[in-house]
Design a protein around this motif. Structure first.
Motif, PDB file in Angstrom:
ATOM      1  N   GLY A 380     -20.936 -13.037 -58.805  1.00 12.58           N
ATOM      2  CA  GLY A 380     -20.283 -14.137 -59.508  1.00 12.58           C
ATOM      3  C   GLY A 380     -18.888 -14.473 -59.033  1.00 12.58           C
ATOM      4  N   LEU A 381     -18.438 -13.871 -57.939  1.00 12.50           N
ATOM      5  CA  LEU A 381     -17.116 -14.197 -57.406  1.00 12.50           C
ATOM      6  C   LEU A 381     -17.282 -14.948 -56.085  1.00 12.50           C
ATOM      7  CD1 LEU A 381     -13.976 -13.783 -57.711  1.00 12.50           C
ATOM      8  CD2 LEU A 381     -14.234 -11.889 -56.107  1.00 12.50           C
ATOM      9  N   SER A 382     -16.761 -16.157 -56.025  1.00 12.24           N
ATOM     10  CA  SER A 382     -16.799 -16.918 -54.782  1.00 12.24           C
ATOM     11  C   SER A 382     -15.928 -16.225 -53.743  1.00 12.24           C
ATOM     12  CB  SER A 382     -16.287 -18.341 -55.021  1.00 12.24           C
ATOM     13  OG  SER A 382     -16.203 -19.060 -53.811  1.00 12.24           O
ATOM     14  N   ALA A 383     -16.485 -15.999 -52.561  1.00 12.95           N
ATOM     15  CA  ALA A 383     -15.744 -15.282 -51.517  1.00 12.95           C
ATOM     16  C   ALA A 383     -16.205 -15.754 -50.152  1.00 12.95           C
ATOM     17  CB  ALA A 383     -15.959 -13.775 -51.653  1.00 12.95           C
ATOM     18  N   GLU A 384     -15.326 -15.622 -49.162  1.00  7.99           N
ATOM     19  CA  GLU A 384     -15.678 -15.954 -47.787  1.00  7.99           C
ATOM     20  C   GLU A 384     -14.863 -15.117 -46.823  1.00  7.99           C
ATOM     21  OE1 GLU A 384     -14.996 -20.159 -47.855  1.00  7.99           O
ATOM     22  OE2 GLU A 384     -12.917 -19.965 -47.154  1.00  7.99           O
ATOM     23  N   VAL A 385     -15.401 -14.937 -45.617  1.00  8.83           N
ATOM     24  CA  VAL A 385     -14.742 -14.149 -44.584  1.00  8.83           C
ATOM     25  C   VAL A 385     -13.777 -15.032 -43.806  1.00  8.83           C
ATOM     26  CG1 VAL A 385     -15.065 -12.799 -42.463  1.00  8.83           C
ATOM     27  CG2 VAL A 385     -16.702 -12.592 -44.345  1.00  8.83           C
ATOM     28  N   ASN A 386     -12.604 -14.490 -43.519  1.00  9.75           N
ATOM     29  CA  ASN A 386     -11.623 -15.182 -42.685  1.00  9.75           C
ATOM     30  C   ASN A 386     -11.298 -14.251 -41.516  1.00  9.75           C
ATOM     31  OD1 ASN A 386      -9.526 -16.785 -41.669  1.00  9.75           O
ATOM     32  ND2 ASN A 386      -8.942 -17.446 -43.733  1.00  9.75           N
ATOM     33  N   ALA A 387     -12.066 -14.361 -40.425  1.00  9.18           N
ATOM     34  CA  ALA A 387     -11.875 -13.516 -39.248  1.00  9.18           C
ATOM     35  C   ALA A 387     -10.929 -14.208 -38.280  1.00  9.18           C
ATOM     36  CB  ALA A 387     -13.211 -13.235 -38.571  1.00  9.18           C
ATOM     37  N   MET A 388      -9.915 -13.480 -37.810  1.00 10.55           N
ATOM     38  CA  MET A 388      -8.914 -14.086 -36.936  1.00 10.55           C
ATOM     39  C   MET A 388      -8.342 -13.075 -35.967  1.00 10.55           C
ATOM     40  SD  MET A 388      -5.612 -14.478 -39.460  1.00 10.55           S
ATOM     41  CE  MET A 388      -6.383 -15.845 -40.309  1.00 10.55           C
ATOM     42  N   GLU A 389      -7.554 -13.559 -35.030  1.00  9.27           N
ATOM     43  CA  GLU A 389      -6.881 -12.691 -34.066  1.00  9.27           C
ATOM     44  C   GLU A 389      -5.946 -11.746 -34.812  1.00  9.27           C
ATOM     45  OE1 GLU A 389      -3.830 -11.207 -31.578  1.00  9.27           O
ATOM     46  OE2 GLU A 389      -3.396 -12.943 -32.858  1.00  9.27           O
ATOM     47  N   PHE A 390      -5.947 -10.471 -34.373  1.00 15.84           N
ATOM     48  CA  PHE A 390      -5.236  -9.448 -35.137  1.00 15.84           C
ATOM     49  C   PHE A 390      -3.744  -9.747 -35.284  1.00 15.84           C
ATOM     50  CE2 PHE A 390      -2.704  -5.549 -35.362  1.00 15.84           C
ATOM     51  CZ  PHE A 390      -3.168  -5.048 -36.568  1.00 15.84           C
ATOM     52  N   GLY A 391      -3.092 -10.162 -34.204  1.00 24.03           N
ATOM     53  CA  GLY A 391      -1.656 -10.406 -34.264  1.00 24.03           C
ATOM     54  C   GLY A 391      -1.295 -11.451 -35.307  1.00 24.03           C
ATOM     55  N   THR A 392      -2.087 -12.511 -35.387  1.00 28.24           N
ATOM     56  CA  THR A 392      -1.853 -13.555 -36.391  1.00 28.24           C
ATOM     57  C   THR A 392      -2.028 -13.002 -37.792  1.00 28.24           C
ATOM     58  OG1 THR A 392      -2.667 -15.233 -34.852  1.00 28.24           O
ATOM     59  CG2 THR A 392      -2.591 -15.840 -37.182  1.00 28.24           C
ATOM     60  N   MET A 393      -3.093 -12.228 -37.975  1.00 33.17           N
ATOM     61  CA  MET A 393      -3.362 -11.620 -39.277  1.00 33.17           C
ATOM     62  C   MET A 393      -2.239 -10.654 -39.678  1.00 33.17           C
ATOM     63  SD  MET A 393      -6.704  -9.368 -40.310  1.00 33.17           S
ATOM     64  CE  MET A 393      -6.488  -7.918 -41.358  1.00 33.17           C
ATOM     65  N   TRP A 394      -1.767  -9.859 -38.723  1.00 33.44           N
ATOM     66  CA  TRP A 394      -0.706  -8.886 -39.012  1.00 33.44           C
ATOM     67  C   TRP A 394       0.577  -9.593 -39.444  1.00 33.44           C
ATOM     68  CZ3 TRP A 394      -0.650  -4.065 -40.288  1.00 33.44           C
ATOM     69  CH2 TRP A 394       0.528  -3.316 -40.193  1.00 33.44           C
ATOM     70  N   ASP A 395       0.891 -10.700 -38.790  1.00 32.99           N
ATOM     71  CA  ASP A 395       2.080 -11.469 -39.170  1.00 32.99           C
ATOM     72  C   ASP A 395       1.932 -12.023 -40.585  1.00 32.99           C
ATOM     73  OD1 ASP A 395       3.234 -10.977 -36.724  1.00 32.99           O
ATOM     74  OD2 ASP A 395       2.670 -12.903 -35.853  1.00 32.99           O
ATOM     75  N   MET A 396       0.749 -12.506 -40.917  1.00 34.01           N
ATOM     76  CA  MET A 396       0.501 -13.034 -42.260  1.00 34.01           C
ATOM     77  C   MET A 396       0.613 -11.930 -43.312  1.00 34.01           C
ATOM     78  SD  MET A 396      -2.664 -15.665 -41.580  1.00 34.01           S
ATOM     79  CE  MET A 396      -2.778 -16.129 -43.332  1.00 34.01           C
ATOM     80  N   LEU A 397       0.112 -10.741 -42.973  1.00 32.16           N
ATOM     81  CA  LEU A 397       0.235  -9.603 -43.898  1.00 32.16           C
ATOM     82  C   LEU A 397       1.701  -9.279 -44.156  1.00 32.16           C
ATOM     83  CD1 LEU A 397      -2.563  -7.203 -42.598  1.00 32.16           C
ATOM     84  CD2 LEU A 397      -2.369  -8.087 -44.927  1.00 32.16           C
ATOM     85  N   GLY A 398       2.501  -9.309 -43.102  1.00 28.38           N
ATOM     86  CA  GLY A 398       3.924  -9.017 -43.243  1.00 28.38           C
ATOM     87  C   GLY A 398       4.642 -10.021 -44.128  1.00 28.38           C
ATOM     88  N   ARG A 399       4.159 -11.249 -44.141  1.00 23.66           N
ATOM     89  CA  ARG A 399       4.763 -12.286 -44.983  1.00 23.66           C
ATOM     90  C   ARG A 399       4.168 -12.323 -46.385  1.00 23.66           C
ATOM     91  NH1 ARG A 399       4.048 -15.259 -40.050  1.00 23.66           N
ATOM     92  NH2 ARG A 399       2.219 -16.314 -40.945  1.00 23.66           N
ATOM     93  N   GLY A 400       3.222 -11.424 -46.659  1.00 32.18           N
ATOM     94  CA  GLY A 400       2.631 -11.362 -47.990  1.00 32.18           C
ATOM     95  C   GLY A 400       1.692 -12.506 -48.305  1.00 32.18           C
ATOM     96  N   GLU A 401       1.016 -13.032 -47.274  1.00 33.20           N
ATOM     97  CA  GLU A 401       0.171 -14.217 -47.453  1.00 33.20           C
ATOM     98  C   GLU A 401      -1.313 -13.891 -47.595  1.00 33.20           C
ATOM     99  OE1 GLU A 401       3.149 -16.969 -44.680  1.00 33.20           O
ATOM    100  OE2 GLU A 401       1.121 -16.507 -43.983  1.00 33.20           O
ATOM    101  N   ILE A 402      -1.656 -12.599 -47.568  1.00 30.50           N
ATOM    102  CA  ILE A 402      -3.061 -12.179 -47.618  1.00 30.50           C
ATOM    103  C   ILE A 402      -3.274 -11.262 -48.814  1.00 30.50           C
ATOM    104  CG2 ILE A 402      -4.833 -10.813 -46.438  1.00 30.50           C
ATOM    105  CD1 ILE A 402      -3.761 -11.851 -43.802  1.00 30.50           C
ATOM    106  N   GLY A 403      -4.337 -11.536 -49.584  1.00 31.21           N
ATOM    107  CA  GLY A 403      -4.615 -10.749 -50.778  1.00 31.21           C
ATOM    108  C   GLY A 403      -5.568  -9.597 -50.554  1.00 31.21           C
TER     109      GLY A 403
END
Length: 513
Positions: A380-403
């Protein structure tokens, strides 16, 4: 007809060059495939594992990892530790050369560590050595570190690659990261970003000249591509093959497959500074909705061992059964009810879709994320995969943009390095933005005492709190380190995920004629 034949021949040549862009032409050249693109070779910035492993070929530290990852002499021939555990004095080998021909001295050692300690430099390694109070250059070949307080895993921080002070000051941080000069077994010859890195043997290497004269490092994220390159002879060595690809190499006499006990951890993480992932009921429902125990062995197979601790099976403390018994269990009905309750109370917005972030260079993590999304949608929870280049993902994690995120981590053989940076409120890798005063106290206390038993008790408390009680991370699989190589590669053994062991205190890799 003749023109058609020429076109066909040219097309065939183009196809063959695509399938095998680099052939290892002789036994002095070693071509290896790695799973991510290298972004920085400054040893003070190599907190990303692929950067660290390549940098380990270019730089040497005061000490090195020997058999069973025990600390052995490196650039320092020996050292003494004061009775109170606060003074470490290292005696350097004379005549150790950097790749530019200058001699390595105590000034270079002091500069390397002062640079990492400088907050303005922003090194992710600083947390490992911030116990240092002063660094004294006693003479050209003697350097003394005085600590503010006793720090149990201090010696592991002495593995950092030493850089030449004069060169670093001349070119600056950015240039050093792109054109590194170290005192390790190989020197940088060429770096074609996005394509390959070429290293050549350093003939004046202090230990012994490498038997391999050239090492070509290629970023090949896709498992199927690495497998194809191995079969075609395009690479001598691969480290990122999934279960389906490995099966075809295990019993093939043309290849050698070697493995070592898991040294890394694949895990799921949550952001405590973002809604709704900052809600414990939501995090628990996520885990209850997904049959991890059933699907992970099918996805990872021989590549991993089911994990319930952040610490690998090669590392103490041994409290994995407790963590397993108290981990959140699969219960899809309970998950569905929790999601419904959270939607009704407004914690989960009506238009919310859970974005599950994962690096596209980790095929098994991507498969796990895809299976997870299917289970969440069913609950019952809408969800989807967001696969991306690691460096981009790591930068987003550092900015607190990923849950919600998947990560893989490897580190030095001490629990402090696995737990302090992730779970300390000001930890350098605290991408969950987790803060807990009690956990901070336990982590600080554990790194200040030398008794392993007392430290183990504190780390067990930390693990129970962050994994079972607060659900900061959810351990998935301990990675089994597997090397696949051409059958003429000799003396290459897995065992330490932080390095590529081509030239070590116990090995000097070569290719048999």
């Amino acid at each position: 007809m003749r023109n058609k034949f020429i076109i066909f021949a040219l097309s065939l040549l183009l196809l063959l060059s695509f399938l095998s862009p680099i052939q290892a032409q002789d036994n002095d050249t070693f071509v290896m495939g790695i799973e991510d693109e290298v972004s920085n070779l400054d040893p003070g910035e190599t907190t990303i594992s692929v950067n660290e492993r390549v940098a380990s070929l270019i730089f040497d530290g005061l000490v090195q990892y020997g058999k069973a990852n025990k600390i052995v002499p490196g650039i320092a021939k020996d050292w003494t530790i004061s009775d109170d555990g606060l003074e470490y004095t290292f005696n350097l080998r004379k005549g150790v050369k950097f790749h530019n021909g200058t001699e390595l001295t105590a000034e270079d050692v002091a500069y390397t560590y002062r640079r990492i300690l400088n907050p303005d430099y922003g090194s992710g390694l600083r947390a490992k050595i911030k116990a240092i109070d002063t660094i004294e250059v006693v003479d050209n070949y003697t350097v003394k570190f005085t600590l503010k307080e006793s720090y149990a895993p201090f010696m592991l921080g002495m593995t950092f690659g030493i850089i030449p002070k004069a060169y670093a000051e001349e070119v600056g941080d950015e240039e050093l990261g792109r054109n590194p000069i170290g005192a390790g077994p190989f020197k940088l010859e060429e770096w074609d970003a996005g394509n390959q890195i070429v290293l050549t043997a350093f003939k004046d290497y202090w230990r012994e000249e490498p038997k391999l004269q050239k090492v070509i490092i290629r970023s090949i994220p896709e498992s199927a591509t690495q497998a194809m390159e191995l079969r075609s002879g395009g690479i001598d060595f691969g480290v990122n093959l999934d279960v389906g690809q490995l099966d075809s190499f295990v019993d093939n006499p043309d290849f050698t497959v070697k493995s070592a006990a898991g040294a890394g951890i694949n895990f799921l993480g949550f952001n405590f500074d973002m809604s709704p992932t900052n809600n414990r009921k939501f995090r628990e429902a996520i885990l209850q909705a997904v049959p991890f125990d059933q699907m992970l062995p099918q996805i990872f197979g021989i590549l991993g061992e089911r994990a319930y601790s952040m610490l690998p099976p090669t590392l103490w403390p041994e409290d994995r059964e407790f963590l397993k018994e108290n981990a959140v269990k699969f219960d899809p009905e309970a998950a569905a009810q929790k999601f419904a309750d959270l939607k009704e109370s407004g914690v989960i917005p009506a238009d919310y879709t859970a974005q599950i972030y994962v690096s596209n260079s980790r095929p098994n993590q991507v498969k796990t994320a895809e299976a997870m999304v299917t289970a969440l949608n069913q609950a019952g929870l809408s969800a989807e995969v967001n696969a991306m280049e690691f460096g981009t993902m790591w930068d987003m994690l550092g900015r607190g943009e990923i849950g919600i995120f998947f990560l893989r981590f490897v580190s030095d053989p001490d629990p402090d390095y696995w737990l302090y940076r992730f779970f300390k409120s000001d930890g350098s890798l605290n991408r969950a933005f987790y803060e807990n005063d009690q956990v901070d106290q336990w982590l600080d206390e554990a790194r200040s005492i030398s008794d392993e038993g007392a430290r183990a008790e504190l780390y067990n408390k930390v693990l129970a709190k962050v994994l079972n009680e607060d659900i900061v991370f959810y351990p998935l699989v301990h990675s089994t380190q597997i090397y696949v190589m051409q059958n003429n590669v000799e003396d290459l053994e897995p065992g330490n995920s932080l390095i590529i062991p081509l030239v070590t205190p116990t090995a000097n890799v070569y290719k048999e004629d």
